[in-house]
Design a protein around this motif. Structure first.
Motif, PDB file in Angstrom:
ATOM      1  N   ASP A  73       0.812  -1.059  -0.030  1.00 15.69           N
ATOM      2  CA  ASP A  73      -0.127  -0.022  -0.218  1.00 15.69           C
ATOM      3  C   ASP A  73       0.694   1.093   0.037  1.00 15.69           C
ATOM      4  N   LEU A  74       1.865   1.271   0.696  1.00 13.24           N
ATOM      5  CA  LEU A  74       2.925   2.327   0.784  1.00 13.24           C
ATOM      6  C   LEU A  74       3.497   2.495  -0.405  1.00 13.24           C
ATOM      7  N   VAL A  75       4.021   1.479  -0.920  1.00 19.50           N
ATOM      8  CA  VAL A  75       4.589   1.660  -2.369  1.00 19.50           C
ATOM      9  C   VAL A  75       3.622   2.342  -3.649  1.00 19.50           C
ATOM     10  N   ASP A  76       2.495   1.840  -3.460  1.00 19.70           N
ATOM     11  CA  ASP A  76       1.278   2.072  -4.487  1.00 19.70           C
ATOM     12  C   ASP A  76       1.192   3.703  -4.345  1.00 19.70           C
ATOM     13  N   HIS A  77       1.219   4.039  -2.892  1.00 19.37           N
ATOM     14  CA  HIS A  77       0.733   5.562  -2.640  1.00 19.37           C
ATOM     15  C   HIS A  77       1.945   6.334  -2.945  1.00 19.37           C
ATOM     16  N   VAL A  78       3.005   5.987  -2.729  1.00 20.92           N
ATOM     17  CA  VAL A  78       4.286   6.896  -3.233  1.00 20.92           C
ATOM     18  C   VAL A  78       4.671   6.753  -4.443  1.00 20.92           C
ATOM     19  N   MET A  98       5.683   9.971   1.047  1.00 21.56           N
ATOM     20  CA  MET A  98       5.984   9.018   2.085  1.00 21.56           C
ATOM     21  C   MET A  98       5.439   9.525   3.668  1.00 21.56           C
ATOM     22  N   VAL A  99       5.857  10.698   3.856  1.00 25.62           N
ATOM     23  CA  VAL A  99       5.207  11.137   5.267  1.00 25.62           C
ATOM     24  C   VAL A  99       4.090  11.308   5.428  1.00 25.62           C
ATOM     25  N   GLU A 100       3.196  11.752   4.258  1.00 25.76           N
ATOM     26  CA  GLU A 100       1.563  11.700   4.422  1.00 25.76           C
ATOM     27  C   GLU A 100       1.083  10.374   4.678  1.00 25.76           C
ATOM     28  N   TYR A 101       1.580   9.342   4.012  1.00 23.25           N
ATOM     29  CA  TYR A 101       0.993   8.015   3.967  1.00 23.25           C
ATOM     30  C   TYR A 101       1.428   7.545   5.328  1.00 23.25           C
ATOM     31  N   LEU A 102       2.511   7.596   5.684  1.00 26.44           N
ATOM     32  CA  LEU A 102       2.834   7.016   7.332  1.00 26.44           C
ATOM     33  C   LEU A 102       2.074   7.812   8.292  1.00 26.44           C
ATOM     34  N   HIS A 108      -0.167   0.639   9.710  1.00 22.22           N
ATOM     35  CA  HIS A 108       0.722   0.171   8.929  1.00 22.22           C
ATOM     36  C   HIS A 108       2.261   0.624   8.976  1.00 22.22           C
ATOM     37  N   THR A 109       2.267   1.823   9.498  1.00 25.77           N
ATOM     38  CA  THR A 109       3.804   2.483   9.934  1.00 25.77           C
ATOM     39  C   THR A 109       4.199   1.441  11.222  1.00 25.77           C
ATOM     40  N   ARG A 110       3.715   1.164  11.990  1.00 25.06           N
ATOM     41  CA  ARG A 110       4.100   0.277  13.193  1.00 25.06           C
ATOM     42  C   ARG A 110       4.496  -1.080  12.403  1.00 25.06           C
ATOM     43  N   VAL A 111       3.537  -1.473  11.714  1.00 22.00           N
ATOM     44  CA  VAL A 111       4.036  -2.874  11.166  1.00 22.00           C
ATOM     45  C   VAL A 111       5.193  -2.820  10.382  1.00 22.00           C
ATOM     46  N   VAL A 112       5.404  -1.641   9.615  1.00 20.00           N
ATOM     47  CA  VAL A 112       6.764  -1.667   8.675  1.00 20.00           C
ATOM     48  C   VAL A 112       7.841  -1.359   9.550  1.00 20.00           C
ATOM     49  N   VAL A 113       7.584  -0.607  10.635  1.00 22.60           N
ATOM     50  CA  VAL A 113       8.857  -0.213  11.675  1.00 22.60           C
ATOM     51  C   VAL A 113       9.171  -1.773  12.497  1.00 22.60           C
TER      52      VAL A 113
END
Length: 197
Positions: A73-78, A98-102, A108-113
């Protein structure tokens, strides 16, 4: 139990897998990887551990699916933002999106981190800095500027800035990540995309 793996999942199975990915994302965000037990995931989904294991062979498999979903989802958005921005403004669009999505997807941010800190070195560092360095190189080329700079280090610095902005926002929700991203973009333009860079 293995027979359903050799055929296409039904719509009901697809919906259950999507629900489990969603629930796992929420559980990891709230309790961290260590606290994301099969029991906790099953309880949050309102099903048994055996039902979770019907869809995913292990806790690691469902956690990996949650991470891959969040990252996709992050990659698609960015990617969409970068493509819409055009070559010269692509690095700025990368930072902003990137900042906007996160900011907008804290689970999602917590999962990626969590995944990045617990991956055992599976991700190659170039996967993080390479795309941004490539965008910077293309932007400089489009502006007729030198491309022989150390864009690897520049991308690492900008990427580290993005990580720090998001971490600060996660720890202090009143911190304004959008304003911070604009400052980072301003620095990116002045230093990396100037004639003297």
């Amino acid at each position: 139990m293995a027979s359903h793996k050799s055929r296409e999942p039904t719509l009901t199975e697809q919906a259950r897998r999507a629900q489990l990915i969603d629930v796992t994302t929420r559980v990891i965000a709230e309790h961290g990887y260590a606290g994301a037990s099969l029991s906790r995931i099953a309880g949050a989904a309102g099903i048994t551990k055996a039902a979770v294991l019907y869809h995913f062979r292990s806790k690691d498999a469902v956690v990996r699916a949650a991470y891959e979903h969040a990252l996709a989802d992050l990659v698609d958005h960015v990617g969409g933002a970068v493509e819409a921005a055009g070559v010269e403004e692509a690095p700025a669009a990368y930072v902003r999106s990137m900042v906007e999505y996160l900011r907008d997807h804290p689970h999602h941010t917590r999962v990626v981190v969590e995944a990045l800190s617990d991956d055992g070195g599976e991700r190659h560092p170039r996967e993080r800095w390479g795309p941004l360095a490539d965008l910077m190189r293309a932007a400089r080329r489009a502006r007729g500027l030198r491309t022989d700079l150390d864009l690897r280090t520049a991308a690492l610095v900008v990427g580290g800035g993005i990580d720090a902005i998001i971490a600060e926002h996660l720890d202090h929700p009143d911190y304004d990540p959008v304003a911070a991203a604009e400052l980072l973009v301003s620095m990116l333009h002045r230093v990396l995309l100037s004639e003297h860079g």
